[in-house]
Design a protein around this motif. Structure first.
Motif, mmCIF file in Angstrom:
data_model
loop_
_atom_site.group_PDB
_atom_site.id
_atom_site.type_symbol
_atom_site.label_atom_id
_atom_site.label_comp_id
_atom_site.label_asym_id
_atom_site.label_seq_id
_atom_site.Cartn_x
_atom_site.Cartn_y
_atom_site.Cartn_z
ATOM 1 N N UNK A 47 -9.854 9.449 -5.654
ATOM 2 C CA UNK A 47 -8.569 10.018 -6.072
ATOM 3 C C UNK A 47 -7.602 8.899 -6.467
ATOM 4 N N UNK A 48 -7.589 7.827 -5.691
ATOM 5 C CA UNK A 48 -6.693 6.701 -6.001
ATOM 6 C C UNK A 48 -7.033 6.092 -7.356
ATOM 7 N N UNK A 49 -8.309 5.948 -7.650
ATOM 8 C CA UNK A 49 -8.709 5.367 -8.947
ATOM 9 C C UNK A 49 -8.227 6.243 -10.104
ATOM 10 N N UNK A 50 -8.430 7.555 -9.955
ATOM 11 C CA UNK A 50 -8.017 8.466 -11.021
ATOM 12 C C UNK A 50 -6.497 8.482 -11.180
ATOM 13 N N UNK A 51 -5.789 8.514 -10.050
ATOM 14 C CA UNK A 51 -4.324 8.565 -10.106
ATOM 15 C C UNK A 51 -3.750 7.248 -10.621
ATOM 16 N N UNK A 52 -4.363 6.118 -10.223
ATOM 17 C CA UNK A 52 -3.877 4.811 -10.675
ATOM 18 C C UNK A 52 -4.070 4.650 -12.177
ATOM 19 N N UNK A 53 -5.187 5.174 -12.679
ATOM 20 C CA UNK A 53 -5.484 5.008 -14.100
ATOM 21 C C UNK A 53 -4.445 5.694 -14.989
ATOM 22 N N UNK A 54 -3.919 6.804 -14.531
ATOM 23 C CA UNK A 54 -2.958 7.532 -15.355
ATOM 24 C C UNK A 54 -1.496 7.250 -14.971
ATOM 25 N N UNK A 55 -1.293 6.450 -13.934
ATOM 26 C CA UNK A 55 0.077 6.182 -13.472
ATOM 27 C C UNK A 55 0.802 5.238 -14.425
ATOM 28 N N UNK A 56 2.013 5.614 -14.837
ATOM 29 C CA UNK A 56 2.828 4.710 -15.650
ATOM 30 C C UNK A 56 3.518 3.674 -14.764
ATOM 31 N N UNK A 57 3.892 4.090 -13.565
ATOM 32 C CA UNK A 57 4.495 3.157 -12.617
ATOM 33 C C UNK A 57 3.362 2.557 -11.786
ATOM 34 N N UNK A 58 3.180 1.260 -11.846
ATOM 35 C CA UNK A 58 2.041 0.610 -11.206
ATOM 36 C C UNK A 58 2.400 0.017 -9.838
ATOM 37 N N UNK A 59 3.456 0.502 -9.262
ATOM 38 C CA UNK A 59 3.864 0.066 -7.918
ATOM 39 C C UNK A 59 3.952 1.280 -7.009
ATOM 40 N N UNK A 60 3.399 1.133 -5.814
ATOM 41 C CA UNK A 60 3.523 2.167 -4.800
ATOM 42 C C UNK A 60 4.436 1.614 -3.709
ATOM 43 N N UNK A 61 5.559 2.270 -3.485
ATOM 44 C CA UNK A 61 6.564 1.763 -2.556
ATOM 45 C C UNK A 61 6.508 2.533 -1.243
ATOM 46 N N UNK A 62 6.457 1.772 -0.154
ATOM 47 C CA UNK A 62 6.324 2.384 1.167
ATOM 48 C C UNK A 62 7.528 2.053 2.043
ATOM 49 N N UNK A 63 8.147 3.081 2.597
ATOM 50 C CA UNK A 63 9.190 2.914 3.608
ATOM 51 C C UNK A 63 8.501 2.872 4.966
ATOM 52 N N UNK A 64 8.593 1.735 5.653
ATOM 53 C CA UNK A 64 7.882 1.581 6.925
ATOM 54 C C UNK A 64 8.817 1.015 7.990
ATOM 55 N N UNK A 65 8.534 1.309 9.273
ATOM 56 C CA UNK A 65 9.352 0.730 10.344
ATOM 57 C C UNK A 65 9.047 -0.748 10.537
ATOM 58 N N UNK A 66 10.067 -1.492 10.828
ATOM 59 C CA UNK A 66 9.908 -2.928 11.072
ATOM 60 C C UNK A 66 8.896 -3.160 12.199
ATOM 61 N N UNK A 67 7.983 -4.093 11.959
ATOM 62 C CA UNK A 67 6.981 -4.420 12.979
ATOM 63 C C UNK A 67 5.637 -3.776 12.753
ATOM 64 N N UNK A 68 5.533 -2.937 11.730
ATOM 65 C CA UNK A 68 4.280 -2.203 11.514
ATOM 66 C C UNK A 68 3.443 -2.775 10.377
ATOM 67 N N UNK A 69 3.971 -3.744 9.648
ATOM 68 C CA UNK A 69 3.359 -4.158 8.386
ATOM 69 C C UNK A 69 2.002 -4.843 8.564
ATOM 70 N N UNK A 70 1.764 -5.414 9.734
ATOM 71 C CA UNK A 70 0.539 -6.175 9.938
ATOM 72 C C UNK A 70 -0.729 -5.363 9.762
ATOM 73 N N UNK A 71 -0.664 -4.051 9.972
ATOM 74 C CA UNK A 71 -1.844 -3.210 9.792
ATOM 75 C C UNK A 71 -2.069 -2.816 8.339
ATOM 76 N N UNK A 72 -1.129 -3.128 7.446
ATOM 77 C CA UNK A 72 -1.222 -2.706 6.043
ATOM 78 C C UNK A 72 -1.455 -3.845 5.069
#
Length: 503
Positions: A47-72
């Protein structure tokens, strides 16, 4: 493929011997069974491949709590190199994330694609229209939420992801609290003898809250900077200590008609027991945050601690737990008794982050694909052990068929403890207005712990606040959500609280 070849292939893929053997003997056949485990990951990636191929915006922005980024962050390059998608992380303090979502409901900027709230945010965010109901996507792409072998452990599978029976978010953090004890103190011959002489029973992890209190008193040694327990008494944290003990007495937060139930004999008893514990707590208990609490336990300043699994991980690592590495005995939360003498084991699933998809995302299918991919049985098992994030085990395979990295991070014994505790967990106020209920209770419990209010007065004030919140939001609306939550609690807790008779 021979069984030996299959096991070697599983090892190359980073699958533990436990999982590989379980798969190898599966009646589905080895490859079919492994494909099933990996299916949620593969479906999300397609699904990600198909959605990325047609996406005009090539950035996915994530709102995350401070301290959680290490798992991503370990997966940023893969998304960039293979999909052409840049992952942008916007970190906010965890107490601010809910507000940011509510602001986006009004502003509709489209700034976020994926948002990472706790389960308590889902009702208000769904009702405000800021996030998608994920049910149709989950039916189409099957993130394996309820699989008995690698799904999210029940009942967290329901109360940390669903709102009124519909999927609102995908859990990525098994936030339950368990009890840690210093194993080296439990095995100290002098303490073993002294404890048995005093209490007439073996020195061991506590089975009940009464035993917990006895142990705290016995181990309390303030003259040497060693305290009975590091249980929280600080604002924002202290309500969880109250809620945990209350449910262990077979009492939930409301009855079946939304009347508060904590302003009862059991509630008063809980506060009195917490007040009695204060003399055996670490002196910083009234100001602890999760990080200062973890640091104090890791420095060897107490015998017991009530922590999220990240606290165990923190205490086990030599760099952050210099005094506790290899010296921790963990157990499920202590039991208590109902008025009729029924013994109740109850845990608290408090907080619990997950991925939600913004209604104002330019690429909502890509955002959903990210959520499913990151929380799939395989990728999540890989992501959780990374340091610098606080995602903890939440799927069955994380605890009962763990990878070697999960074993190295948590230990087999603690993963089994997490599973045994999680099956009896009760959620936060995952209701419309959940943060308001929680804040109202927290203020009053804290006022009681500091001596500003008597137990009965504090609970009466909290109950009045609860009734006002319920009236303002609408009793029918909140009751529908509450009954949905209560329906999916563990059966012993439903029975002890009387929720099994609600309709």
């Amino acid at each position: 493929m021979s069984r030996r070849d299959f096991l070697r292939k599983m090892s190359i893929l980073g699958i533990s011997a436990v999982v590989a053997n379980a798969v190898a003997v599966s009646p589905l056949g080895a490859l079919n069974a492994y494909a099933a485990i990996k299916g949620a990951e593969d479906r999300a990636w397609e699904l990600a491949k198909a959605a990325a191929a047609k996406a005009e915006k090539k950035t996915l922005t994530l709102l995350i709590p401070t301290g959680s980024i290490g798992n991503m962050t370990p997966y940023v390059d893969k998304w960039k190199n293979e999909l052409g998608i840049t992952l942008e992380f916007i970190e906010e303090p965890d107490e601010v994330v809910h507000t940011k979502g509510m602001q986006e409901a009004v502003a509709k900027t489209g700034r976020y694609d994926v948002m990472m709230p706790t389960a308590m945010s889902y009702p208000d965010w769904i009702d405000s229209g800021v996030i998608y109901d994920l049910t149709e996507w989950t039916e189409k792409y099957d993130p394996e939420l309820f699989n008995k072998d690698w799904g999210v452990v029940f009942p967290a599978s329901h109360h940390a992801q669903l709102y009124n029976g519909r999927v609102a978010g995908l859990l990525n953090d098994g936030d339950q609290i368990t009890l840690l004890c210093r194993d080296d103190k439990l095995k100290d011959p002098a303490k073993v003898k002294a404890f048995e002489d005093k209490f007439g029973r073996k020195l061991a992890v506590p089975d009940t809250w009464a035993e917990y209190r006895d142990l705290a008193e016995f181990m309390h040694d303030p003259a040497n900077g060693f305290y009975g327990s590091l249980e929280y008494r600080s604002p924002y944290y202290v309500k969880w200590m109250f809620m945990q003990r209350l449910v262990s007495k077979g009492v939930l937060y409301f009855d079946g008609d939304m009347n508060p139930t904590f302003n009862s004999d059991e509630g008063v008893q809980v506060l009195e027991e917490m007040l009695a514990m204060n003399q055996f707590l670490h002196p910083d208990a009234f100001s602890f945050t999760w990080s200062s609490n973890y640091n104090a336990f890791g420095r060897g300043e107490g015998f017991m601690n009530i922590v999220w699994p990240s606290g165990f991980k923190y205490s086990k690592a030599p760099s952050t737990g210099p005094a506790t590495t290899g010296k921790i005995a963990a157990t499920v939360m202590p039991a208590d008794f109902t008025k009729d003498g029924t013994k109740v084991y109850a845990g608290l699933f408090c907080w619990g982050y997950g991925y939600a998809v913004s209604k104002y995302s330019a690429n909502p299918e890509l955002a959903y694909a990210y959520a499913q991919w990151m929380t799939s049985p395989t990728i999540s098992a890989d992501a959780i052990p990374y340091l610098g994030g606080y995602s903890d085990p939440y799927r069955v395979n994380h605890m009962l068929a763990p990878t070697q990295r999960l074993i190295d991070t948590y230990s087999p014994e603690y993963l089994k403890t997490l599973y045994d505790n999680m099956v009896n967990t009760v959620p936060d106020f995952c209701l419309p207005g959940g943060f308001e209920y929680q804040d109202a209770l927290d203020k009053q419990v804290h006022a009681c712990m500091t001596g500003a209010k008597k137990p009965k007065d504090a609970l009466a004030a909290a109950a009045q606040s609860f009734e006002r919140i319920t009236r303002r939001i609408g009793k029918d609306k909140v009751r529908k959500s509450w009954l949905s939550l209560a329906k999916n609690l563990a059966e012993p807790i439903r029975k002890a609280s009387g929720a099994d008779k609600w309709s």
